[in-house]
Scaffold this motif. Structure first.
Motif, short mmCIF file in Angstrom:
data_model
loop_
_atom_site.label_atom_id
_atom_site.label_comp_id
_atom_site.label_asym_id
_atom_site.label_seq_id
_atom_site.Cartn_x
_atom_site.Cartn_y
_atom_site.Cartn_z
N PRO A 296 -15.60 11.08 2.73
CA PRO A 296 -15.54 11.29 1.28
C PRO A 296 -16.03 12.66 0.80
O PRO A 296 -15.87 12.97 -0.38
N LEU A 297 -16.60 13.49 1.69
CA LEU A 297 -17.24 14.72 1.20
C LEU A 297 -16.31 15.62 0.39
O LEU A 297 -16.68 16.09 -0.69
N PRO A 298 -15.06 15.88 0.86
CA PRO A 298 -14.17 16.73 0.03
C PRO A 298 -13.85 16.09 -1.32
O PRO A 298 -13.68 16.79 -2.33
N THR A 299 -13.80 14.76 -1.36
CA THR A 299 -13.54 14.06 -2.63
C THR A 299 -14.73 14.25 -3.57
O THR A 299 -14.57 14.53 -4.77
N TYR A 300 -15.96 14.13 -3.01
CA TYR A 300 -17.16 14.32 -3.84
C TYR A 300 -17.27 15.78 -4.29
O TYR A 300 -17.72 16.06 -5.40
N ASP A 301 -16.84 16.72 -3.43
CA ASP A 301 -16.83 18.14 -3.85
C ASP A 301 -15.94 18.31 -5.07
O ASP A 301 -16.30 18.98 -6.04
N TYR A 302 -14.75 17.69 -5.01
CA TYR A 302 -13.81 17.83 -6.12
C TYR A 302 -14.42 17.24 -7.40
O TYR A 302 -14.34 17.84 -8.48
N MET A 303 -15.04 16.08 -7.29
CA MET A 303 -15.63 15.44 -8.47
C MET A 303 -16.75 16.30 -9.06
O MET A 303 -16.85 16.45 -10.28
N ALA A 304 -17.59 16.86 -8.17
CA ALA A 304 -18.70 17.71 -8.63
C ALA A 304 -18.17 18.96 -9.32
O ALA A 304 -18.69 19.38 -10.36
N GLN A 305 -17.10 19.53 -8.75
CA GLN A 305 -16.55 20.76 -9.34
C GLN A 305 -15.89 20.46 -10.69
O GLN A 305 -16.02 21.25 -11.64
N ALA A 306 -15.22 19.33 -10.79
CA ALA A 306 -14.59 18.95 -12.07
C ALA A 306 -15.66 18.74 -13.14
O ALA A 306 -15.48 19.12 -14.30
N CYS A 307 -16.79 18.18 -12.74
CA CYS A 307 -17.90 17.96 -13.67
C CYS A 307 -18.49 19.31 -14.10
O CYS A 307 -18.73 19.55 -15.28
N ALA A 308 -18.67 20.21 -13.12
CA ALA A 308 -19.24 21.54 -13.43
C ALA A 308 -18.32 22.33 -14.35
O ALA A 308 -18.78 23.10 -15.20
N MET B 44 0.85 -1.20 0.00
CA MET B 44 0.00 0.00 0.00
C MET B 44 0.88 1.25 0.00
O MET B 44 1.96 1.25 0.56
N LYS B 45 0.38 2.26 -0.71
CA LYS B 45 1.13 3.51 -0.80
C LYS B 45 0.48 4.48 0.20
O LYS B 45 -0.73 4.70 0.14
N VAL B 46 1.26 5.01 1.15
CA VAL B 46 0.69 5.89 2.18
C VAL B 46 1.14 7.32 1.93
O VAL B 46 2.35 7.59 1.84
N ILE B 47 0.18 8.23 1.79
CA ILE B 47 0.50 9.64 1.50
C ILE B 47 -0.13 10.51 2.60
O ILE B 47 -1.33 10.41 2.85
N THR B 48 0.70 11.32 3.26
CA THR B 48 0.17 12.22 4.30
C THR B 48 0.12 13.64 3.75
O THR B 48 1.08 14.12 3.16
N MET B 49 -1.01 14.31 3.94
CA MET B 49 -1.20 15.68 3.46
C MET B 49 -1.69 16.55 4.61
O MET B 49 -2.10 16.04 5.65
N ASN B 50 -1.69 17.86 4.39
CA ASN B 50 -2.01 18.77 5.49
C ASN B 50 -3.50 18.92 5.77
O ASN B 50 -3.90 18.98 6.93
N THR B 51 -4.31 19.00 4.74
CA THR B 51 -5.73 19.30 4.98
C THR B 51 -6.63 18.30 4.27
O THR B 51 -6.25 17.68 3.27
N ALA B 52 -7.87 18.21 4.80
CA ALA B 52 -8.87 17.32 4.19
C ALA B 52 -9.18 17.79 2.77
O ALA B 52 -9.45 16.96 1.89
N ALA B 53 -9.13 19.10 2.53
CA ALA B 53 -9.42 19.62 1.18
C ALA B 53 -8.34 19.17 0.19
O ALA B 53 -8.65 18.78 -0.95
N GLU B 54 -7.07 19.21 0.63
CA GLU B 54 -5.99 18.74 -0.26
C GLU B 54 -6.16 17.26 -0.59
O GLU B 54 -5.95 16.82 -1.71
N ILE B 55 -6.53 16.50 0.45
CA ILE B 55 -6.74 15.06 0.24
C ILE B 55 -7.91 14.85 -0.72
O ILE B 55 -7.86 14.02 -1.62
N GLY B 56 -8.97 15.63 -0.53
CA GLY B 56 -10.14 15.51 -1.40
C GLY B 56 -9.78 15.76 -2.86
O GLY B 56 -10.24 15.07 -3.76
N ALA B 57 -8.89 16.75 -3.09
CA ALA B 57 -8.47 17.06 -4.46
C ALA B 57 -7.63 15.91 -5.02
O ALA B 57 -7.79 15.51 -6.18
N ALA B 58 -6.76 15.34 -4.19
CA ALA B 58 -5.88 14.26 -4.66
C ALA B 58 -6.70 12.99 -4.93
O ALA B 58 -6.55 12.36 -5.98
N ALA B 59 -7.57 12.64 -3.99
CA ALA B 59 -8.38 11.43 -4.17
C ALA B 59 -9.40 11.66 -5.29
O ALA B 59 -9.61 10.80 -6.15
N GLY B 60 -10.00 12.85 -5.30
CA GLY B 60 -11.00 13.16 -6.33
C GLY B 60 -10.39 13.11 -7.72
O GLY B 60 -11.01 12.62 -8.67
#
Ligand code: GLP
Length: 240
Positions: A40-52, A1-17
């Motif tokens: 998953p909410l920040p990830t779903y935000d990123y997906m919704a914004q990419a779609c928009a 498994m690849k483990v990545i640590t980031m500073n904020t939930a929003a950054e993680i949401g963008a990376a996972a999204g």
């Protein structure tokens, strides 16, 4: 498994999204495995914004959610179907015909499990699966137990999970049963992305990453997956 640590939930949401968005950009009829909960909410935000922004279309995508409560109508405000409709499906151009859920009110749980497995297989298998993690190391609703599960099944939720999730229930008591995809169904996904944020997940994250593969920490099985990325914030990573 690849483990990545980031500073904020929003950054993680963008990376996972962006991993989900790229999967769909590369394969317009990709099969997405989706999860509920706050994680998953920040990830779903990123997906919704990419779609928009017109960067991706989910029109041909199929989705399979991990789990659903039993003894709760699908239209109830606390059902996982409602959660997904509000937080993702109403914000992207997915065709609701391609949205799949376990039926928590199915009279025959084993038949329901077979139906879901057949639908996943007919769709070509899950290309990318999102996971959160419970405080006791559960993934989907696979609670700690003596053996790993395979296909979907009906589960009696643990006290820890009931305590963690009952904060969302104000009009009816939180159901004590759910239908959940099994560990086998999750492990068959081609790619897995697990996100954990916050101090309350630190012990489960430590057991998942540093402990042996053990069904008493269901998430520890992910060490055996060939393509699994774990995103953590500093709090979730604090016991590593
Ligand atoms: C529920 C869900 C899991 C989720 C977990 C953690 O039990 N069945 O899929 O990972 O809660 O939720 P949260 O992200 O809100 O901490």
């Amino acid at each position: 498994m690849k483990v990545i640590t980031m500073n904020t939930a929003a950054e993680i949401g963008a990376a996972a999204g962006s991993m989900f968005v790229q999967t769909v950009q590369n394969k317009e009829n990709a099969v997405l495995g989706l999860a509920t909960g706050a994680t998953p909410l920040p990830t779903y935000d990123y997906m919704a914004q990419a779609c928009a922004r017109g960067e991706v279309s989910f029109k041909k995508v199929s989705t399979f959610n991990l789990d659903e409560y039993c003894d709760l109508p699908q239209s109830h405000k606390n059902s996982y179907f409602t959660f997904m409709s509000e937080n993702l499906f109403s914000r992207i151009d997915v065709d609701m015909q391609n949205v799949h859920f376990l039926n928590g009110n199915a009279p025959d749980a084993e038949a329901e499990s077979r139906r879901y497995a057949a639908e996943i297989e007919a769709a070509g298998g899950i290309d990318i699966q999102f996971l959160g993690i419970g405080r006791n190391g559960h993934i989907a609703f696979n609670e700690p137990s003596d053996k790993f599960t395979n296909d979907a099944f009906k589960v009696h939720l643990t006290e820890s999970t009931i305590e963690a999730n009952s904060i969302y229930f104000d009009d009816v008591p939180m159901p004590h049963y759910a239908m959940t995809m099994g560990i086998g169904s999750i492990m068959r996904a081609k790619k897995i992305v697990l996100v954990a944020t916050g101090k309350s997940k630190a012990e489960a994250v430590r057991a998942m990453i540093c402990g042996d593969i053990d069904p008493h920490c269901p998430a520890s099985i992910l060490k055996a997956h060939p393509d699994c990325t774990i995103f953590l914030d500093e709090d979730a990573a604090s016991l590593l």
